[in-house]
Design a protein around this motif. Structure first.
Motif, PDB file in Angstrom:
ATOM      1  N   ASN A   9       0.881   5.458   0.199  1.00  0.00           N
ATOM      2  CA  ASN A   9       0.046   6.612   0.531  1.00  0.00           C
ATOM      3  C   ASN A   9       0.528   7.837  -0.235  1.00  0.00           C
ATOM      4  OD1 ASN A   9      -2.034   7.811   2.014  1.00  0.00           O
ATOM      5  ND2 ASN A   9      -0.534   8.722   3.374  1.00  0.00           N
ATOM      6  N   LYS A  51       0.875  -1.183   0.000  1.00  0.00           N
ATOM      7  CA  LYS A  51       0.000   0.000   0.000  1.00  0.00           C
ATOM      8  C   LYS A  51       0.908   1.228   0.000  1.00  0.00           C
ATOM      9  CE  LYS A  51      -4.239  -1.714   1.090  1.00  0.00           C
ATOM     10  NZ  LYS A  51      -5.405  -1.524   0.260  1.00  0.00           N
ATOM     11  N   LEU A  69      -4.583   9.767  -1.678  1.00  0.00           N
ATOM     12  CA  LEU A  69      -4.844   8.571  -2.469  1.00  0.00           C
ATOM     13  C   LEU A  69      -4.129   7.407  -1.799  1.00  0.00           C
ATOM     14  CD1 LEU A  69      -4.217   9.901  -6.064  1.00  0.00           C
ATOM     15  CD2 LEU A  69      -6.410   9.404  -5.058  1.00  0.00           C
ATOM     16  N   ASP A 115      -2.819   0.836  -4.120  1.00  0.00           N
ATOM     17  CA  ASP A 115      -2.452  -0.572  -3.963  1.00  0.00           C
ATOM     18  C   ASP A 115      -1.526  -0.877  -5.133  1.00  0.00           C
ATOM     19  OD1 ASP A 115      -2.321  -3.140  -3.250  1.00  0.00           O
ATOM     20  OD2 ASP A 115      -4.401  -3.668  -3.778  1.00  0.00           O
ATOM     21  N   PRO A 132     -10.152   5.887  -9.398  1.00  0.00           N
ATOM     22  CA  PRO A 132      -9.750   4.479  -9.324  1.00  0.00           C
ATOM     23  C   PRO A 132      -9.867   3.768 -10.664  1.00  0.00           C
ATOM     24  CG  PRO A 132     -11.196   5.029  -7.518  1.00  0.00           C
ATOM     25  CD  PRO A 132     -11.166   6.216  -8.398  1.00  0.00           C
ATOM     26  N   GLN A 157     -14.240  10.949  -8.318  1.00  0.00           N
ATOM     27  CA  GLN A 157     -14.818   9.611  -8.146  1.00  0.00           C
ATOM     28  C   GLN A 157     -14.335   8.623  -9.199  1.00  0.00           C
ATOM     29  OE1 GLN A 157     -16.351   9.430  -5.325  1.00  0.00           O
ATOM     30  NE2 GLN A 157     -16.117  11.643  -5.217  1.00  0.00           N
ATOM     31  N   THR A 178      -6.210   2.448 -12.303  1.00  0.00           N
ATOM     32  CA  THR A 178      -5.923   1.017 -12.214  1.00  0.00           C
ATOM     33  C   THR A 178      -5.330   0.508 -13.528  1.00  0.00           C
ATOM     34  OG1 THR A 178      -7.786   0.845 -10.725  1.00  0.00           O
ATOM     35  CG2 THR A 178      -6.911  -1.202 -11.592  1.00  0.00           C
ATOM     36  N   GLY A 197      -5.002  -0.828  -7.496  1.00  0.00           N
ATOM     37  CA  GLY A 197      -6.237  -0.254  -6.975  1.00  0.00           C
ATOM     38  C   GLY A 197      -5.937   1.083  -6.334  1.00  0.00           C
ATOM     39  N   CYS A 198      -6.988   1.817  -6.083  1.00  0.00           N
ATOM     40  CA  CYS A 198      -6.784   3.151  -5.529  1.00  0.00           C
ATOM     41  C   CYS A 198      -8.019   3.547  -4.756  1.00  0.00           C
ATOM     42  CB  CYS A 198      -6.501   4.117  -6.674  1.00  0.00           C
ATOM     43  SG  CYS A 198      -6.908   5.803  -6.360  1.00  0.00           S
ATOM     44  N   GLU A 199      -7.789   4.152  -3.601  1.00  0.00           N
ATOM     45  CA  GLU A 199      -8.927   4.626  -2.813  1.00  0.00           C
ATOM     46  C   GLU A 199      -8.673   6.087  -2.517  1.00  0.00           C
ATOM     47  OE1 GLU A 199     -10.747   4.131   1.564  1.00  0.00           O
ATOM     48  OE2 GLU A 199      -9.599   2.424   0.814  1.00  0.00           O
ATOM     49  N   GLN A 200      -9.665   6.925  -2.824  1.00  0.00           N
ATOM     50  CA  GLN A 200      -9.441   8.352  -2.625  1.00  0.00           C
ATOM     51  C   GLN A 200     -10.109   8.810  -1.332  1.00  0.00           C
ATOM     52  OE1 GLN A 200     -11.837   6.930  -4.220  1.00  0.00           O
ATOM     53  NE2 GLN A 200     -12.335   8.091  -6.036  1.00  0.00           N
ATOM     54  N   VAL A 201      -9.390   9.645  -0.578  1.00  0.00           N
ATOM     55  CA  VAL A 201      -9.916  10.168   0.680  1.00  0.00           C
ATOM     56  C   VAL A 201     -10.063  11.669   0.522  1.00  0.00           C
ATOM     57  CG1 VAL A 201      -9.600  10.305   3.161  1.00  0.00           C
ATOM     58  CG2 VAL A 201      -8.670   8.377   1.909  1.00  0.00           C
TER      59      VAL A 201
END
Lengths: 361, 131
Positions: free
Chosen positions: A7, A5, A21, A24, A334, A331, A338, A32-36
């Motif tokens: 950051n 992971k 962000l 992964d 990701p 939104q 990817t 993969g990616c997760e946005q905060v």
């Protein structure tokens, strides 16, 4: 295999704000990616509930500080609908003129910072130099460079001045655009970093509610200006590209600057040849707004911005809801990231023209 | 091969465009030595003259930065909290007598909390004395 992971952010110079962000990654490859989001949340919507309609007006410029006129326009139009106020012809032309100038300024800033993210430093200075011409003009007419507080309920605050100065400014910028194109459009480094990266097809963009230049780069012709009342007098083409990659988004934005300049020329001609009222002369200190709902939309440089106000008949809004284009652009990250490399993150993210204060509000 | 030559040409063109700027006049301002030429409408530090104490500026201020104290129909104190003020100019636009104005003074940094509570009635009186 070295899966981990990673950051990215929230304090990262290329995110132009505070976006985090969580990536992964497998080596250089993004799985993969997760946005905060939410690091820049100022409670712009809740804030309105404790303020009068007039008090809230200067704060809406801060929702997207690169295109303050658009936010003002959406809010002011919504309140005018609640008041059942029709604005004078001249005021609406002044509004269009200033918004289009603001669009050019915003796109120029995007171009400079996007190339800075890609590693090119000199275009940044050139675009900021040209943007300064517009901002100096805004400072002359409204008093500040970015927080204008110039549109009021029923028109604009002052009649427009120094109209003769606009034409030379826009002419210089359009001439300099050719300079930028010389630097970039055939540049093999720029092409190899942007072409065929971050491809967004039309169906996906529509499904994610992407609007603005990002959507128009994906072979769509949706531009809310063509449906808007105030743009009916003006002739302009809708900038469009087919590929849907980062390069197409760059092309669309450059084309939009040229199209905006055409609208500005027409608006200046009308303003110079005709007079009239620029304001209905309404005193907004004690507004008498009946209970009801109003909705206004505007095509900003970053997509569709709408403002929905619910009034309960008291002096303060019951609820103000904002919809901004950048929120939807975040939104889709990701999906776009990817499968790409880490070095492509900023090329893709930058090309979406995300404005973090607009995302978090 | 043609593609390679084309890209070399594009790179050279780009370099030439950058190189041209070397001989152009600088557009930046050496700030502390040179001061910017500010427009008339610039919204900077406040000045007050001839306040009648109607309180409209308090009503329209989005940050509640203005405090007015009155006694016997006369304004005794007019304070702007510079920590709160966002220089939107609402007080200036809606003042019925044009008393409060935002000037071109933009160097407002200070190291004391007291100076940030800008007491404007004093400037008002001293200016009236001069006249």
């Amino acid at each position: 295999m070295s899966r981990m992971k990673l950051n990215l952010g929230p304090q990262h110079p290329s995110t132009h704000g505070v976006l985090r962000l969580i990536l992964d990654v497998d080596g250089e490859k993004i799985l993969g990616c997760e946005q905060v989001i939410g690091y820049l949340h100022r409670g712009m919507e809740k804030m309105a509930e404790g303020m009068t309609y007039l008090q809230y007006l200067p704060t809406v410029d801060r929702i997207d500080y690169l295109s303050g006129f658009f936010n003002s326009y959406a809010y002011v139009t919504a309140v005018e609908k609640l008041l059942k106020l029709t604005i004078p012809e001249r005021a609406s032309i002044i509004r269009v003129l200033l918004m289009e100038l603001n669009r050019i300024a915003s796109h120029l800033l995007w171009l400079g910072t996007y190339l800075l993210d890609l590693g090119a430093v000199s275009p940044f200075f050139y675009t900021f130099r040209e943007r300064e011409l517009i901002l100096n003009y805004f400072e002359k007419i409204s008093g500040q460079r970015m927080m204008y507080n110039y549109f009021v309920f029923g028109g604009v605050r002052h009649d427009i001045e120094y109209v003769n100065e606009i034409m030379p400014i826009v002419k210089t910028i359009v001439e300099k655009l050719d300079d930028y194109e010389k630097l970039l459009t055939d540049n093999p480094i720029f092409i190899s970093r942007t072409k065929n990266t971050g491809v967004l097809d039309r169906e996906e963009a529509l499904a994610y509610s992407i609007t603005g230049p990002n959507l128009r780069a994906s072979n769509s012709h949706l531009d809310f200006r063509s449906q808007s009342e105030i743009y009916k007098k003006f002739e302009f083409k809708i900038a469009k590209a087919e590929a849907g990659d980062c390069f197409a988004r760059y092309k669309v934005r450059l084309e939009e600057i040229r199209e905006s300049s055409k609208i500005i020329y027409q608006a200046v001609d009308i303003l110079l040849s005709s007079g009239g009222e620029y304001n209905t002369g309404l005193n907004p200190v004690n507004l008498n707004i009946e209970a009801g709902e109003a909705f206004a939309d505007v095509e900003t440089p970053r997509g569709l911005t709408t403002c929905c106000i619910k009034s309960d008949g008291s002096g303060t809004p019951y609820r103000v809801k904002w919809r901004t284009g950048s929120f939807y652009a975040v939104q889709i990250l990701p999906k776009l990231l990817t499968g790409n490399m880490i070095s492509d993150i900023m090329a893709i993210y930058g090309s979406l023209d995300v404005m973090l204060p607009e995302v978090d509000r | 091969m043609i593609k390679f030559l084309k890209s070399i040409k594009a790179l050279l063109e780009g370099m030439f465009t950058v190189f041209k700027h070397l001989f152009k006049k600088s557009v930046t301002l050496q700030y502390p030595e040179e001061l910017p030429n500010l427009p008339e409408r610039f919204r900077g530090g406040h000045t007050l003259k001839g306040c009648i104490g109607c309180g409209i500026c308090q009503q329209v201020c989005p940050c509640n930065a203005i405090t007015i104290k009155k006694s016997g129909g006369k304004v005794t104190s007019y304070t702007i909290n510079m920590r709160k003020c966002m220089f939107c100019g609402n007080c200036q636009y809606y003042c019925p007598v044009g008393a409060i104005k935002l000037g071109t003074d933009f160097e407002l940094a200070t190291d004391s909390n007291k100076e940030l509570l800008n007491e404007l009635i004093e400037t008002n009186e001293s200016e009236a004395d001069k006249e």
